[in-house]
Design a protein around this motif. Structure first.
Motif, short mmCIF file in Angstrom:
data_model
loop_
_atom_site.label_atom_id
_atom_site.label_comp_id
_atom_site.label_asym_id
_atom_site.label_seq_id
_atom_site.Cartn_x
_atom_site.Cartn_y
_atom_site.Cartn_z
N ASP A 12 0.81 -1.21 0.00
CA ASP A 12 0.00 0.00 0.00
C ASP A 12 0.84 1.27 0.00
O ASP A 12 0.48 2.26 0.62
N ASP A 13 1.97 1.29 -0.68
CA ASP A 13 2.87 2.44 -0.63
C ASP A 13 2.17 3.74 -1.01
O ASP A 13 2.28 4.76 -0.31
N ALA A 14 1.45 3.73 -2.14
CA ALA A 14 0.77 4.95 -2.59
C ALA A 14 -0.31 5.37 -1.61
O ALA A 14 -0.47 6.56 -1.32
N ALA A 15 -1.06 4.40 -1.08
CA ALA A 15 -2.10 4.72 -0.12
C ALA A 15 -1.51 5.28 1.17
O ALA A 15 -2.06 6.22 1.76
N LEU A 16 -0.38 4.73 1.60
CA LEU A 16 0.26 5.24 2.81
C LEU A 16 0.79 6.66 2.60
O LEU A 16 0.72 7.50 3.49
N ALA A 17 1.33 6.92 1.42
CA ALA A 17 1.76 8.28 1.11
C ALA A 17 0.56 9.22 1.16
O ALA A 17 0.65 10.35 1.65
N GLY A 18 -0.59 8.74 0.67
CA GLY A 18 -1.81 9.53 0.74
C GLY A 18 -2.24 9.77 2.18
O GLY A 18 -2.74 10.85 2.52
N MET A 19 -2.05 8.77 3.06
CA MET A 19 -2.38 8.95 4.47
C MET A 19 -1.50 10.02 5.11
O MET A 19 -1.97 10.82 5.93
N ARG A 73 10.25 3.06 0.87
CA ARG A 73 9.40 3.05 -0.33
C ARG A 73 8.29 4.07 -0.23
O ARG A 73 7.97 4.77 -1.19
N VAL A 74 7.69 4.17 0.95
CA VAL A 74 6.57 5.11 1.12
C VAL A 74 7.05 6.55 0.99
O VAL A 74 6.41 7.38 0.33
N LEU A 75 8.20 6.87 1.59
CA LEU A 75 8.73 8.23 1.47
C LEU A 75 9.08 8.56 0.03
O LEU A 75 8.91 9.70 -0.42
N ALA A 76 9.58 7.60 -0.72
CA ALA A 76 9.88 7.83 -2.13
C ALA A 76 8.61 8.17 -2.89
O ALA A 76 8.59 9.08 -3.73
N THR A 77 7.53 7.45 -2.61
CA THR A 77 6.25 7.74 -3.25
C THR A 77 5.72 9.09 -2.82
O THR A 77 5.22 9.87 -3.63
N TYR A 78 5.83 9.40 -1.54
CA TYR A 78 5.37 10.68 -0.98
C TYR A 78 6.09 11.84 -1.66
O TYR A 78 5.48 12.82 -2.08
N ARG A 79 7.40 11.72 -1.79
CA ARG A 79 8.20 12.82 -2.33
C ARG A 79 8.01 12.98 -3.83
O ARG A 79 8.35 14.03 -4.38
N ALA A 80 7.50 11.97 -4.51
CA ALA A 80 7.34 12.02 -5.97
C ALA A 80 6.16 12.88 -6.39
O ALA A 80 6.01 13.18 -7.57
N THR A 81 5.33 13.31 -5.45
CA THR A 81 4.15 14.11 -5.78
C THR A 81 4.42 15.58 -5.52
O THR A 81 5.14 15.93 -4.58
#
Length: 219
Positions: free
Chosen positions: A86-93, A132-140
């Motif tokens: 759930d990397d993208a969902a966690l970044a959304g959280m 992984r989650v921080l990488a997804t978070y920072r990509a937005t």
């Protein structure tokens, strides 16, 4: 006792959480929700100290529920509960205002510690997926509101405090383990660095600390 509101659409998961977060360990479950659409009413009725929120739910998911909760009850901390993929969902959280996340299936002691930390104003990012989650978070584009040059405005002590936040330490742990100063002084440093960096909460501060190599790299 730490007052916990459980939000998960699976009764089996909620039953397992009830077994882990029992009164003998310092927790009391004040309410349960099977979907995100009942979270606001449950928070009003039960006054929890932390909301343990599932990310994937069929009607109103954890991201939407957290965003709604933040709009009405800004001070009630939320910790996301989810699975490995759930990397993208966690970044959304994180963007919605969650104070961190923990994986379903972690050892009971880790879950208990995470809930305690979040309930006491800290943040918890499960190390198994944080990189992984921080990488997804920072990509937005909306990942960070801090200005690029804002780091230059921090004092040496404020940088030290930011690094400790990045390592997941609570204010109390900073006092006892690292800083050897009073609680009021730590709170002042935290408030100052949040204002200077335009950070919303400790989760955003953790991301910022990792981005600027103040907490060590997560692999």
């Amino acid at each position: 006792m730490i007052r916990v509101l459980l939000v998960d659409d699976q009764e089996l998961i909620r039953a397992g959480l009830r077994g882990i977060l029992r009164e003998r360990y310092g927790f009391t479950i004040v309410g349960e929700c099977g979907d995100g659409n009942s979270v606001l009413a449950a928070v009003r009725d039960t006054d929890p100290q932390v909301v343990l929120m599932d990310v994937r739910m069929p009607l109103v998911d954890g991201v939407a529920a957290t965003r709604q909760l933040r709009a009405e009850h800004e001070t009630v901390p939320v910790m996301a509960l989810t699975t490995f993929d759930d990397d993208a969902a966690l970044a959304g959280m994180l963007r919605a205002g969650s104070q961190g996340f923990v994986l379903k299936g972690v050892p009971a002691e880790d879950l208990q510690r995470a809930v305690r930390i979040v309930a006491n104003g800290g943040a918890w990012l499960d190390p198994a997926v944080t990189g992984r989650v921080l990488a997804t978070y920072r990509a937005t584009p909306e990942a960070s509101t801090a200005r690029p040059s804002a780091m230059e405005t921090l004092t040496a002590r404020e940088r030290e405090v930011l690094g400790l936040i990045g390592r997941g330490l609570t204010n109390a742990e900073m006092i006892a383990i690292e800083l050897r100063v009073g609680e009021g002084t730590v709170k002042t440093h935290v408030n100052h660095l949040f204002a200077k960096l335009h950070l919303r909460d400790r989760s955003a501060a953790i991301v910022y600390a990792y981005d600027h190599d103040l907490a060590g790299r997560v692999t």
